[in-house]
Write a protein that holds these residues in place. Structure first.
Motif, PDB file in Angstrom:
ATOM      1  N   LEU A 119       0.831  -1.210   0.000  1.00 17.10           N
ATOM      2  CA  LEU A 119       0.000   0.000   0.000  1.00 17.10           C
ATOM      3  C   LEU A 119       0.863   1.257   0.000  1.00 17.10           C
ATOM      4  O   LEU A 119       0.581   2.217  -0.736  1.00 17.10           O
ATOM      5  N   LEU A 120       1.931   1.257   0.794  1.00 15.06           N
ATOM      6  CA  LEU A 120       2.829   2.407   0.826  1.00 15.06           C
ATOM      7  C   LEU A 120       3.507   2.608  -0.530  1.00 15.06           C
ATOM      8  O   LEU A 120       3.656   3.738  -1.008  1.00 15.06           O
ATOM      9  N   ALA A 121       3.907   1.503  -1.161  1.00 20.98           N
ATOM     10  CA  ALA A 121       4.568   1.590  -2.467  1.00 20.98           C
ATOM     11  C   ALA A 121       3.608   2.108  -3.536  1.00 20.98           C
ATOM     12  O   ALA A 121       4.004   2.914  -4.396  1.00 20.98           O
ATOM     13  N   PHE A 122       2.354   1.678  -3.491  1.00 20.22           N
ATOM     14  CA  PHE A 122       1.382   2.163  -4.472  1.00 20.22           C
ATOM     15  C   PHE A 122       1.053   3.640  -4.248  1.00 20.22           C
ATOM     16  O   PHE A 122       0.804   4.374  -5.213  1.00 20.22           O
ATOM     17  N   ILE A 123       1.031   4.072  -3.002  1.00 20.12           N
ATOM     18  CA  ILE A 123       0.819   5.492  -2.718  1.00 20.12           C
ATOM     19  C   ILE A 123       1.961   6.318  -3.314  1.00 20.12           C
ATOM     20  O   ILE A 123       1.739   7.363  -3.940  1.00 20.12           O
ATOM     21  N   GLN A 124       3.197   5.817  -3.133  1.00 20.88           N
ATOM     22  CA  GLN A 124       4.343   6.512  -3.713  1.00 20.88           C
ATOM     23  C   GLN A 124       4.298   6.482  -5.237  1.00 20.88           C
ATOM     24  O   GLN A 124       4.623   7.473  -5.899  1.00 20.88           O
ATOM     25  N   LEU A 125       3.879   5.343  -5.802  1.00 21.79           N
ATOM     26  CA  LEU A 125       3.747   5.241  -7.259  1.00 21.79           C
ATOM     27  C   LEU A 125       2.749   6.265  -7.788  1.00 21.79           C
ATOM     28  O   LEU A 125       2.993   6.908  -8.818  1.00 21.79           O
ATOM     29  N   ALA A 126       1.621   6.404  -7.089  1.00 28.67           N
ATOM     30  CA  ALA A 126       0.609   7.382  -7.510  1.00 28.67           C
ATOM     31  C   ALA A 126       1.181   8.798  -7.487  1.00 28.67           C
ATOM     32  O   ALA A 126       0.940   9.594  -8.408  1.00 28.67           O
ATOM     33  N   ARG A 127       1.961   9.108  -6.452  1.00 29.82           N
ATOM     34  CA  ARG A 127       2.555  10.451  -6.346  1.00 29.82           C
ATOM     35  C   ARG A 127       3.564  10.699  -7.461  1.00 29.82           C
ATOM     36  O   ARG A 127       3.550  11.745  -8.108  1.00 29.82           O
ATOM     37  N   VAL A 128       4.429   9.725  -7.691  1.00 33.70           N
ATOM     38  CA  VAL A 128       5.460   9.884  -8.718  1.00 33.70           C
ATOM     39  C   VAL A 128       4.828   9.981 -10.102  1.00 33.70           C
ATOM     40  O   VAL A 128       5.230  10.816 -10.920  1.00 33.70           O
ATOM     41  N   SER A 129       3.839   9.135 -10.378  1.00 35.28           N
ATOM     42  CA  SER A 129       3.168   9.160 -11.682  1.00 35.28           C
ATOM     43  C   SER A 129       2.482  10.499 -11.923  1.00 35.28           C
ATOM     44  O   SER A 129       2.590  11.086 -13.007  1.00 35.28           O
TER      45      SER A 129
ATOM     46  N   ARG B  88       3.463  13.267 -14.834  1.00 30.36           N
ATOM     47  CA  ARG B  88       2.458  13.702 -15.814  1.00 30.36           C
ATOM     48  C   ARG B  88       2.309  15.216 -15.801  1.00 30.36           C
ATOM     49  O   ARG B  88       2.198  15.852 -16.857  1.00 30.36           O
ATOM     50  N   GLU B  89       2.293  15.821 -14.603  1.00 29.33           N
ATOM     51  CA  GLU B  89       2.158  17.267 -14.501  1.00 29.33           C
ATOM     52  C   GLU B  89       3.372  17.969 -15.086  1.00 29.33           C
ATOM     53  O   GLU B  89       3.247  19.006 -15.743  1.00 29.33           O
ATOM     54  N   LYS B  90       4.546  17.402 -14.851  1.00 28.00           N
ATOM     55  CA  LYS B  90       5.770  17.990 -15.415  1.00 28.00           C
ATOM     56  C   LYS B  90       5.747  17.911 -16.939  1.00 28.00           C
ATOM     57  O   LYS B  90       6.128  18.858 -17.628  1.00 28.00           O
ATOM     58  N   ARG B  91       5.283  16.784 -17.467  1.00 26.34           N
ATOM     59  CA  ARG B  91       5.217  16.620 -18.911  1.00 26.34           C
ATOM     60  C   ARG B  91       4.221  17.603 -19.528  1.00 26.34           C
ATOM     61  O   ARG B  91       4.474  18.185 -20.584  1.00 26.34           O
ATOM     62  N   LYS B  92       3.075  17.798 -18.855  1.00 26.87           N
ATOM     63  CA  LYS B  92       2.092  18.769 -19.348  1.00 26.87           C
ATOM     64  C   LYS B  92       2.662  20.180 -19.326  1.00 26.87           C
ATOM     65  O   LYS B  92       2.438  20.977 -20.237  1.00 26.87           O
ATOM     66  N   GLY B  93       3.405  20.471 -18.246  1.00 27.74           N
ATOM     67  CA  GLY B  93       4.019  21.796 -18.145  1.00 27.74           C
ATOM     68  C   GLY B  93       5.032  22.039 -19.234  1.00 27.74           C
ATOM     69  O   GLY B  93       5.087  23.135 -19.826  1.00 27.74           O
ATOM     70  N   ASP B  94       5.840  21.020 -19.523  1.00 28.97           N
ATOM     71  CA  ASP B  94       6.840  21.144 -20.589  1.00 28.97           C
ATOM     72  C   ASP B  94       6.182  21.333 -21.948  1.00 28.97           C
ATOM     73  O   ASP B  94       6.660  22.092 -22.788  1.00 28.97           O
ATOM     74  N   ASN B  95       5.062  20.629 -22.163  1.00 25.97           N
ATOM     75  CA  ASN B  95       4.370  20.721 -23.458  1.00 25.97           C
ATOM     76  C   ASN B  95       3.677  22.059 -23.651  1.00 25.97           C
ATOM     77  O   ASN B  95       3.421  22.480 -24.784  1.00 25.97           O
ATOM     78  N   SER B  96       3.342  22.728 -22.532  1.00 15.09           N
ATOM     79  CA  SER B  96       2.645  24.017 -22.633  1.00 15.09           C
ATOM     80  C   SER B  96       3.586  25.179 -22.888  1.00 15.09           C
ATOM     81  O   SER B  96       3.145  26.278 -23.218  1.00 15.09           O
ATOM     82  N   ILE B  97       4.895  24.944 -22.736  1.00 15.70           N
ATOM     83  CA  ILE B  97       5.865  26.019 -22.987  1.00 15.70           C
ATOM     84  C   ILE B  97       6.020  26.234 -24.486  1.00 15.70           C
ATOM     85  O   ILE B  97       6.338  25.307 -25.218  1.00 15.70           O
ATOM     86  N   PRO B  98       5.803  27.446 -24.966  1.00 18.11           N
ATOM     87  CA  PRO B  98       5.877  27.699 -26.424  1.00 18.11           C
ATOM     88  C   PRO B  98       7.321  27.596 -26.927  1.00 18.11           C
ATOM     89  O   PRO B  98       8.251  27.763 -26.193  1.00 18.11           O
TER      90      PRO B  98
END
Length: 207
Positions: A183-193, A197-207
């Motif tokens: 359960l602890l590992a899956f919680i960490q997996l959810a956070r890392v994932s 994803r947010e970092k990738r979206k941020g990078d894609n939004s940069i013109p």
């Protein structure tokens, strides 16, 4: 079958393998609490060692690839577009878990055990949006069960008949401890994932 950042893939495999250790504990404990027919495995005594090794390596891969692609990649993927992720995971697990019982009988402990195994793999696919970690974990898990767990099921005795020995309590503790670690590992997996994803979206939004 999307490629994943190394950190996401690593945490997914860690969570999955911790789950496998927990599931091994639950399987052995169930076999000593409920009368379940032992899985009959073919005898390899008359075959060359190379043949045995190749069969043991290919058997997990064949069933794993078919299941992960069809149920987690295709079926669950479509469900996630219609309903929430957790609901999609449960529906997919409910559909496939009885099928696993064809080789061992439709007993509620077996179906329940396979249900939780399928929920684990479905959760991994949902959090990572990829079936690649599931293929790795599923294949290794099956290989472990083929070689180290199922061949010894016939030797397990009900605790109601022989009493609970040290091995029973060790396996019970193993199941509980590794469930918590999972359960602890899956919680960490959810956070890392989510972070990736947010970092990738941020990078894609940069013109």
């Amino acid at each position: 079958a999307r490629l994943l950042p190394r950190q996401v893939f690593a945490w997914a495999v860690v969570a999955g393998m911790l789950s496998v250790v927990a599931l091994i504990g639950y399987w052995i404990v169930l076999f000593q609490l409920v009368k379940i027919p032992a899985r009959v495995l073919p005898s390899f005594s008359g075959y060359p060692l190379l043949t045995v090794v190749l069969v043991l390596l290919m058997a997990p891969l064949v069933s794993t690839l078919a299941e992960e692609v069809a149920f987690r990649g295709y079926f669950q993927g479509i469900l996630e577009q219609k309903v929430s992720g957790p609901v999609a995971i449960v529906i997919a697990a409910l559909l496939i878990s009885p099928g696993h019982s064809l080789t061992q009988g439709f007993l509620w402990p077996i179906i329940l055990w396979y249900f939780f195994a399928d929920v684990m793999l479905g959760t991994m696919a949902y959090l990572t949006k990829s079936i690649l970690p599931g293929i790795v974990v599923h294949s290794i898990g099956l290989l472990i069960f083929f070689t180290l767990v199922w061949p010894y099921d016939a030797q397990r005795r009900l605790v109601w008949e022989t009493g609970a020995n040290a091995g029973f309590w060790i396996n019970a503790a193993q199941a509980i401890l590794f469930t918590a670690l999972t359960l602890l590992a899956f919680i960490q997996l959810a956070r890392v994932s989510k972070s990736k994803r947010e970092k990738r979206k941020g990078d894609n939004s940069i013109p």
